[in-house]
Structures are given as C-alpha cells and as structure tokens.
Design an enzyme around this catalytic site. Sequence first.
Site, PDB file in Angstrom:
ATOM      1  N   HIS A 151       6.068 -24.594   8.171  1.00  0.00           N
ATOM      2  CA  HIS A 151       7.144 -24.053   9.528  1.00  0.00           C
ATOM      3  C   HIS A 151       6.460 -23.372  10.790  1.00  0.00           C
ATOM      4  O   HIS A 151       6.763 -23.359  11.255  1.00  0.00           O
ATOM      5  CB  HIS A 151       8.091 -23.275   8.716  1.00  0.00           C
ATOM      6  CG  HIS A 151       9.140 -23.395   7.367  1.00  0.00           C
ATOM      7  ND1 HIS A 151       9.644 -24.184   7.645  1.00  0.00           N
ATOM      8  CD2 HIS A 151       8.549 -22.614   6.231  1.00  0.00           C
ATOM      9  CE1 HIS A 151      10.151 -24.726   6.539  1.00  0.00           C
ATOM     10  NE2 HIS A 151       9.489 -23.835   5.428  1.00  0.00           N
ATOM     11  N   HIS A 187       2.882 -14.336  13.275  1.00  0.00           N
ATOM     12  CA  HIS A 187       2.751 -15.995  13.856  1.00  0.00           C
ATOM     13  C   HIS A 187       3.669 -16.993  14.661  1.00  0.00           C
ATOM     14  O   HIS A 187       3.892 -15.342  15.797  1.00  0.00           O
ATOM     15  CB  HIS A 187       3.667 -16.973  12.870  1.00  0.00           C
ATOM     16  CG  HIS A 187       4.711 -15.889  12.642  1.00  0.00           C
ATOM     17  ND1 HIS A 187       5.599 -14.504  12.272  1.00  0.00           N
ATOM     18  CD2 HIS A 187       5.823 -16.906  13.200  1.00  0.00           C
ATOM     19  CE1 HIS A 187       6.847 -14.880  12.145  1.00  0.00           C
ATOM     20  NE2 HIS A 187       7.134 -15.272  13.583  1.00  0.00           N
ATOM     21  N   HIS A 195       6.021 -19.485  17.272  1.00  0.00           N
ATOM     22  CA  HIS A 195       6.952 -20.740  17.703  1.00  0.00           C
ATOM     23  C   HIS A 195       6.763 -20.975  18.871  1.00  0.00           C
ATOM     24  O   HIS A 195       6.312 -20.416  19.915  1.00  0.00           O
ATOM     25  CB  HIS A 195       8.358 -19.975  17.422  1.00  0.00           C
ATOM     26  CG  HIS A 195       8.726 -19.110  17.087  1.00  0.00           C
ATOM     27  ND1 HIS A 195       9.538 -19.212  15.425  1.00  0.00           N
ATOM     28  CD2 HIS A 195       7.926 -17.480  16.009  1.00  0.00           C
ATOM     29  CE1 HIS A 195       9.463 -18.563  14.546  1.00  0.00           C
ATOM     30  NE2 HIS A 195       8.880 -18.155  15.006  1.00  0.00           N
ATOM     31  N   GLU A 211      11.445 -17.809  20.979  1.00  0.00           N
ATOM     32  CA  GLU A 211      12.969 -18.043  19.897  1.00  0.00           C
ATOM     33  C   GLU A 211      13.652 -17.248  21.277  1.00  0.00           C
ATOM     34  O   GLU A 211      14.984 -17.603  21.067  1.00  0.00           O
ATOM     35  CB  GLU A 211      12.574 -17.655  19.512  1.00  0.00           C
ATOM     36  CG  GLU A 211      11.926 -18.374  17.737  1.00  0.00           C
ATOM     37  CD  GLU A 211      12.433 -17.849  16.563  1.00  0.00           C
ATOM     38  OE1 GLU A 211      12.020 -16.657  16.166  1.00  0.00           O
ATOM     39  OE2 GLU A 211      12.789 -18.511  16.183  1.00  0.00           O
ATOM     40  N   HIS A 226       4.992 -13.718  17.443  1.00  0.00           N
ATOM     41  CA  HIS A 226       5.920 -12.201  16.615  1.00  0.00           C
ATOM     42  C   HIS A 226       5.115 -11.957  15.242  1.00  0.00           C
ATOM     43  O   HIS A 226       3.923 -12.238  14.699  1.00  0.00           O
ATOM     44  CB  HIS A 226       7.074 -13.394  15.990  1.00  0.00           C
ATOM     45  CG  HIS A 226       8.173 -13.848  16.394  1.00  0.00           C
ATOM     46  ND1 HIS A 226       9.286 -14.588  15.544  1.00  0.00           N
ATOM     47  CD2 HIS A 226       8.344 -13.592  17.256  1.00  0.00           C
ATOM     48  CE1 HIS A 226      10.062 -14.779  16.757  1.00  0.00           C
ATOM     49  NE2 HIS A 226       9.438 -13.778  17.537  1.00  0.00           N
ATOM     50  N   THR A 229      14.446 -15.233  11.983  1.00  0.00           N
ATOM     51  CA  THR A 229      14.622 -16.050  12.685  1.00  0.00           C
ATOM     52  C   THR A 229      14.863 -16.723  11.392  1.00  0.00           C
ATOM     53  O   THR A 229      15.407 -17.483  12.303  1.00  0.00           O
ATOM     54  CB  THR A 229      13.828 -15.905  13.539  1.00  0.00           C
ATOM     55  OG1 THR A 229      12.895 -16.909  13.884  1.00  0.00           O
ATOM     56  CG2 THR A 229      13.518 -15.094  14.730  1.00  0.00           C
TER      57      THR A 229
HETATM   58  N1  LIG Z   1      10.287 -15.411  12.971  1.00  0.00           N
HETATM   59  S1  LIG Z   1      10.000 -14.351  11.273  1.00  0.00           S
HETATM   60  O1  LIG Z   1       9.424 -13.559  10.834  1.00  0.00           O
HETATM   61  O2  LIG Z   1      11.386 -14.554  11.352  1.00  0.00           O
HETATM   62  C1  LIG Z   1       9.562 -16.022  10.872  1.00  0.00           C
HETATM   63  C2  LIG Z   1       9.609 -17.306  10.796  1.00  0.00           C
HETATM   64  F1  LIG Z   1      10.642 -17.890  11.528  1.00  0.00           F
HETATM   65  C3  LIG Z   1       9.487 -17.860   9.800  1.00  0.00           C
HETATM   66  F2  LIG Z   1       9.662 -19.421  10.240  1.00  0.00           F
HETATM   67  C4  LIG Z   1       8.433 -18.176   9.409  1.00  0.00           C
HETATM   68  S2  LIG Z   1       7.535 -19.357   8.182  1.00  0.00           S
HETATM   69  C5  LIG Z   1       9.455 -19.613   6.968  1.00  0.00           C
HETATM   70  C6  LIG Z   1       8.880 -18.931   6.291  1.00  0.00           C
HETATM   71  C7  LIG Z   1       7.979 -19.365   4.482  1.00  0.00           C
HETATM   72  C8  LIG Z   1       7.470 -19.902   4.572  1.00  0.00           C
HETATM   73  C9  LIG Z   1       6.260 -19.915   3.777  1.00  0.00           C
HETATM   74  C10 LIG Z   1       5.792 -19.213   3.245  1.00  0.00           C
HETATM   75  C11 LIG Z   1       4.676 -19.670   2.782  1.00  0.00           C
HETATM   76  O3  LIG Z   1       4.420 -20.436   2.081  1.00  0.00           O
HETATM   77  O4  LIG Z   1       3.975 -18.520   2.104  1.00  0.00           O
HETATM   78  C12 LIG Z   1       5.931 -17.928   4.071  1.00  0.00           C
HETATM   79  C13 LIG Z   1       6.608 -17.719   5.133  1.00  0.00           C
HETATM   80  C14 LIG Z   1       7.920 -16.555   9.090  1.00  0.00           C
HETATM   81  F3  LIG Z   1       7.022 -16.530   7.745  1.00  0.00           F
HETATM   82  C15 LIG Z   1       8.392 -15.849   9.679  1.00  0.00           C
HETATM   83  N2  LIG Z   1       8.520 -14.167   9.220  1.00  0.00           N
HETATM   84  C16 LIG Z   1       8.393 -14.079   8.113  1.00  0.00           C
HETATM   85  C17 LIG Z   1       9.715 -13.970   7.117  1.00  0.00           C
HETATM   86  C18 LIG Z   1       9.970 -14.555   6.130  1.00  0.00           C
HETATM   87  C19 LIG Z   1       9.764 -14.472   4.888  1.00  0.00           C
HETATM   88  C20 LIG Z   1       8.485 -12.849   4.532  1.00  0.00           C
HETATM   89  C21 LIG Z   1       7.353 -13.258   5.466  1.00  0.00           C
HETATM   90  C22 LIG Z   1       7.010 -12.436   6.267  1.00  0.00           C
HETATM   91  C23 LIG Z   1       7.871 -12.132   7.723  1.00  0.00           C
HETATM   92 ZN   LIG Z   2       8.605 -15.411  13.852  1.00  0.00          ZN
END
Ligand SMILES: NS(=O)(=O)c1c(F)c(F)c(SCCc2ccc(C(=O)O)cc2)c(F)c1NC1CCCCCCC1
Ligand SMILES: [Zn+2]
Length: 257
Positions: A66, A92, A94, A104, A117, A198
């Site tokens: 993602h 990470h 976007h 975003e 972010h 998000t």
């Molecule tokens: N903008 S945000 O901060 O909401 C955000 C995104 F938009 C994101 F798109 C992501 S990545 C999607 C969630 C994800 C998928 C797989 C794995 C893995 O395989 O380790 C980890 C995470 C993503 F990781 C995050 N931040 C994450 C929130 C998802 C769950 C816990 C991880 C820490 C913060």
């Molecule tokens: Zn993010």
Amino acid sequence: GPSDSHWSYEDLGQWDKHFPACAGTMQSPININTETTIFSPQLRPIQLSGYSLPASQMLTLKNNGHTVVLKLPESLAIVGGYAQQYRAVQLHLHWGSPSSPGSEHTVDHKRFAGELHVVHYNTKYQNFEAAMTRPDGLAVLGVFLEVGRRENPYYQQILEHLPSIQGEDDEVYVPGFNIAGLLPDNLHLYFHYNGSLTTPPCHESVKWTVFNQTVMLSKEQMSILVSSLQTDDNSPLMNNFRPDQSLHRRWVLASFE
Ligand SMILES: NS(=O)(=O)c1c(F)c(F)c(SCCc2ccc(C(=O)O)cc2)c(F)c1NC1CCCCCCC1
Ligand SMILES: [Zn+2]
C-alpha cells in the site's frame, strides 16, 4: 499486516464493511479550507528529540503493498507542541502517478505531489496497538512534497532503495540518517485537527499536524517515487491516497495567521 491487505484504493466505498470506523465523523484526510481555520497562538512549535540517527543504526524499509514504510525506533520522540509525549512507530509516503499529484490532505483543494506521514503513539499507553484505538493515542506529522529544481539528499536516503523493494512485502535494510531532514525547517507553521488513520482500520485516534511549509524533491526523485513500487498483482503502486473526508463538526486550528 495489522489491517488485512484485501482492501484497496479501488474499493474505498467498501472499507466500512469490514472496518466500521471508516464510516465515522472524524475521518482523515480532509481539505484544509484556509478561510475557516482558527488562528490558535497557544499552539507551540513542534519539537523533536532523537531524530538524528547514526548510519550504524540500520532501519527496515518495506513495500507493504500500500506504501513504503520505514520502521522507526521508539527513541524518536515529539517533546513539544503536543500536550503529551509521543514516540515514533514508522514513516511512510503517499503519492500520485507520473501525470497526477497524490497528497492525502489538500489545502484550498490544492493537491500536492505527495505527502510524508511520520506516525507516533502516546507514551501514556503501553504500546502502539493499545494507543491505536484511543482518541489521543496517535500523533501523525504530515509534510507536503513538491517538485523543485534540486535533489533532496534526505529523501534520497529512502528513494535510492525503492528499485530493490519493487515487489509487495519486499524489504531492505537502510542506514540511519537525520529523519528531521525529511521535515520542513520551519516546524512552527502548521495546521492541527483531530482525525483518523487514512487506511483501514481508520481508527479516529490521530491528532494530526500538517505543516504549512512544503519540502522539495527533484523531478527525477518524484519519478522514482511514483514508478518504482508494485502492489499484489504486480500492478504499479500509484495513487495511494484516500479522497478527502467531510469535516462534520470539526474545526482546523492554525499556529499562524
Ligand atoms: N496514513 S496512515 O498512517 O493511516 C497509513 C496508511 F494510509 C497506509 F496506507 C498504511 S499501509 C496499510 C496498512 C498496513 C498494511 C500492511 C502492513 C504490513 O504488512 O506491515 C502494515 C500496515 C499505513 F501503515 C498507515 N499508517 C499505519 C496505520 C495502519 C495500521 C498500523 C501501522 C501504523 C500506522
Ligand atoms: Zn499515511
């Protein structure tokens, strides 16, 4: 990963089927309408501690299908600007596509080329998982990326590795560097509001800080960002941004006039 990867940016309308929080009234991202933000002089400059990492400290950089995630040690902390202390979890990005922007958040409906972010959790909770579902559990610093004339050496520390993690779940070790170099130099001009992750599970647990000052990457760097990674079925990982969500009864604060 924590949220099953069966969701995608194609089926945004279905997220709330498995993740009910995604249909909440404090969702992110939002459009920031600078006409209706509230100047709040009590908002202090964001102060960071432990953000400068030695090259000897190796970090994992992962394509999770993602986005690209750099795991961060808990030694990085926000020590000013928030009422409580928050420690880093990960950062990470976007982005859009070679022909369209992918931030975003938007400002007066302007979408920037990309957005960084940096995710932190409130140290009054045992760990990130416990904090993730609490209203004051997370602090995310958002930084807009724009295309400028010069290469950004800090972003290069991440971007130069993207070609080696093209596939979903690929990961690589990268040497530590000054993570603060990824942020604008001016940390006291920002927007602040209560929102959510998000991405599914969309928990409404984020105190967002979106900096007013943007950071510049070169054209070549932006091109690497938007075209290096692939997602599950080897399709290009692009446009990994959620459309803006309605504000409902929220106000956006600004640390500046
Ligand atoms: N903008 S945000 O901060 O909401 C955000 C995104 F938009 C994101 F798109 C992501 S990545 C999607 C969630 C994800 C998928 C797989 C794995 C893995 O395989 O380790 C980890 C995470 C993503 F990781 C995050 N931040 C994450 C929130 C998802 C769950 C816990 C991880 C820490 C913060
Ligand atoms: Zn993010």
